[in-house]
Design an enzyme around this catalytic site. Structure first.
Site, PDB file in Angstrom:
ATOM      1  N   ARG A   1      11.234   5.183   2.175  1.00 14.44           N
ATOM      2  CA  ARG A   1      11.409   5.362   0.735  1.00 14.44           C
ATOM      3  C   ARG A   1      11.717   6.846   0.443  1.00 14.44           C
ATOM      4  NH1 ARG A   1       6.632   2.387  -2.265  1.00 14.44           N
ATOM      5  NH2 ARG A   1       7.974   2.920  -4.057  1.00 14.44           N
TER       6      ARG A   1
ATOM      7  N   ALA B   1      -0.599   6.451  -4.467  1.00 15.99           N
ATOM      8  CA  ALA B   1       0.104   7.728  -4.656  1.00 15.99           C
ATOM      9  C   ALA B   1      -0.709   8.927  -4.165  1.00 15.99           C
ATOM     10  CB  ALA B   1       0.472   7.910  -6.125  1.00 15.99           C
TER      11      ALA B   1
ATOM     12  N   ASN C   1      -6.022   2.263   1.240  1.00 13.90           N
ATOM     13  CA  ASN C   1      -4.659   2.427   0.745  1.00 13.90           C
ATOM     14  C   ASN C   1      -4.785   3.375  -0.452  1.00 13.90           C
ATOM     15  OD1 ASN C   1      -2.166   2.377  -0.409  1.00 13.90           O
ATOM     16  ND2 ASN C   1      -1.923   0.155  -0.372  1.00 13.90           N
TER      17      ASN C   1
ATOM     18  N   ARG D   1       3.773  -4.551 -11.279  1.00 14.20           N
ATOM     19  CA  ARG D   1       4.496  -3.313 -10.972  1.00 14.20           C
ATOM     20  C   ARG D   1       5.600  -3.569  -9.938  1.00 14.20           C
ATOM     21  NH1 ARG D   1       1.222   0.530  -6.653  1.00 14.20           N
ATOM     22  NH2 ARG D   1       2.862   1.964  -7.286  1.00 14.20           N
TER      23      ARG D   1
ATOM     24  N   GLU E   1      -5.475   3.361   7.696  1.00 15.36           N
ATOM     25  CA  GLU E   1      -4.607   3.536   6.527  1.00 15.36           C
ATOM     26  C   GLU E   1      -3.684   2.322   6.399  1.00 15.36           C
ATOM     27  OE1 GLU E   1      -1.703   6.610   7.315  1.00 15.36           O
ATOM     28  OE2 GLU E   1      -1.168   6.790   5.192  1.00 15.36           O
TER      29      GLU E   1
ATOM     30  N   TYR F   1       6.790  -4.358  -4.316  1.00 16.48           N
ATOM     31  CA  TYR F   1       5.440  -4.778  -3.927  1.00 16.48           C
ATOM     32  C   TYR F   1       5.213  -6.291  -3.977  1.00 16.48           C
ATOM     33  CZ  TYR F   1       4.599   0.204  -4.436  1.00 16.48           C
ATOM     34  OH  TYR F   1       4.662   1.572  -4.296  1.00 16.48           O
TER      35      TYR F   1
ATOM     36  N   PRO G   1      -4.648   4.201  -7.043  1.00 18.99           N
ATOM     37  CA  PRO G   1      -4.074   3.984  -8.366  1.00 18.99           C
ATOM     38  C   PRO G   1      -2.896   3.013  -8.390  1.00 18.99           C
ATOM     39  CG  PRO G   1      -3.564   6.190  -7.563  1.00 18.99           C
ATOM     40  CD  PRO G   1      -4.603   5.611  -6.641  1.00 18.99           C
ATOM     41  N   ASN G   2      -2.893   2.218  -9.422  1.00 13.91           N
ATOM     42  CA  ASN G   2      -1.818   1.266  -9.738  1.00 13.91           C
ATOM     43  C   ASN G   2      -1.797   0.035  -8.844  1.00 13.91           C
ATOM     44  OD1 ASN G   2      -0.622   2.812 -11.923  1.00 13.91           O
ATOM     45  ND2 ASN G   2      -0.033   4.277 -10.337  1.00 13.91           N
TER      46      ASN G   2
ATOM     47  N   HIS H   1      -0.429   0.691   3.931  1.00 12.20           N
ATOM     48  CA  HIS H   1       0.526   0.718   2.813  1.00 12.20           C
ATOM     49  C   HIS H   1       1.282  -0.594   2.798  1.00 12.20           C
ATOM     50  CE1 HIS H   1      -0.316   4.841   1.966  1.00 12.20           C
ATOM     51  NE2 HIS H   1      -0.212   5.093   3.258  1.00 12.20           N
TER      52      HIS H   1
HETATM   53  C1  DQA Z   1       1.687   2.427  -1.541  1.00 10.25           C
HETATM   54  C2  DQA Z   1       2.829   3.421  -1.318  1.00 10.25           C
HETATM   55  C3  DQA Z   1       2.651   4.663  -2.153  1.00 10.25           C
HETATM   56  O1  DQA Z   1       3.706   5.584  -1.916  1.00 10.25           O
HETATM   57  C4  DQA Z   1       2.656   4.294  -3.625  1.00 10.25           C
HETATM   58  O2  DQA Z   1       2.423   5.431  -4.428  1.00 10.25           O
HETATM   59  C5  DQA Z   1       1.709   3.199  -3.952  1.00 10.25           C
HETATM   60  C6  DQA Z   1       1.526   2.095  -3.014  1.00 10.25           C
HETATM   61  C7  DQA Z   1       1.905   1.113  -0.779  1.00 10.25           C
HETATM   62  O3  DQA Z   1       0.925   0.374  -0.615  1.00 10.25           O
HETATM   63  O4  DQA Z   1       3.028   0.800  -0.384  1.00 10.25           O
HETATM   64  O5  DQA Z   1       1.156   3.152  -5.052  1.00 10.25           O
HETATM   65  O6  DQA Z   1       0.487   3.023  -1.046  1.00 10.25           O
END
Ligand code: DQA
Length: 147
Positions: free
Chosen positions: A106, A76, A73, A17, A97, A22, A9-10, A99
């Site tokens: 964080r 959240a 990835n 965002r 994985e 990011y 998501p997002n 990120h």
């Molecule tokens: C994320 C880190 C997560 O904590 C966050 O909720 C994201 C992006 C990252 O790629 O840094 O949406 O996965």
């Protein structure tokens, strides 16, 4: 070699965002980067993004028999979803994985990664490069497994 890339998501909001976290590159930029790097590794990347936990679980299940490895990835859902962890365990494909940001530096709630418990590689806080490093590591695994 077919690698399924799953973004949670997002991540489709990249570029808009929280650019201070990011960056300013967009989701389309990320997809282009992933495709170019996959081609350089001699792999095919199929990219899937969803804002819905259930859709991500279903896509992981569909990877069985259609993909050789998974880069994920979960965004959240990393920190909340036992369903995604269970789906990764169920298909038992080699997984990595990724990120973009350094979740270890964080908020406290980002320090737990459920999905990461089913992943053999972790690339955290490397921006787009994490996706390349993940595909490279999985491609090396598949080659040494003779696949
Ligand atoms: C994320 C880190 C997560 O904590 C966050 O909720 C994201 C992006 C990252 O790629 O840094 O949406 O996965």
């Amino acid at each position: 070699m077919k690698i399924l890339i799953i973004n949670g998501p997002n991540l489709n909001m990249l570029g808009i965002r929280e650019p201070e976290v990011y960056g300013r590159e967009t989701y389309a930029d990320l997809c282009r980067y992933i495709r170019e790097k996959a081609a350089a590794l001699g792999a095919e990347a199929e990219i899937f993004q969803s804002n819905s936990e259930g859709e991500i679980v279903t896509r992981i299940q569909q990877a069985l028999g259609t993909a050789d490895a998974i880069v994920i990835n979960p965004a959240a859902y990393t920190h909340t979803s036992i369903a995604i962890l269970d789906a990764l365990k169920a298909v038992s494909l080699p997984a990595a994985e990724v990120h973009l940001s350094d979740v270890t530096k964080r908020e406290e709630f980002r320090k737990v990664s459920y999905a990461g418990m089913a992943c053999r590689h972790h690339f955290i806080g490397l921006g787009f490069e994490g996706y390349f490093r993940a595909m490279e590591a999985l491609a090396a695994d598949l080659q040494s497994d003779g696949k």
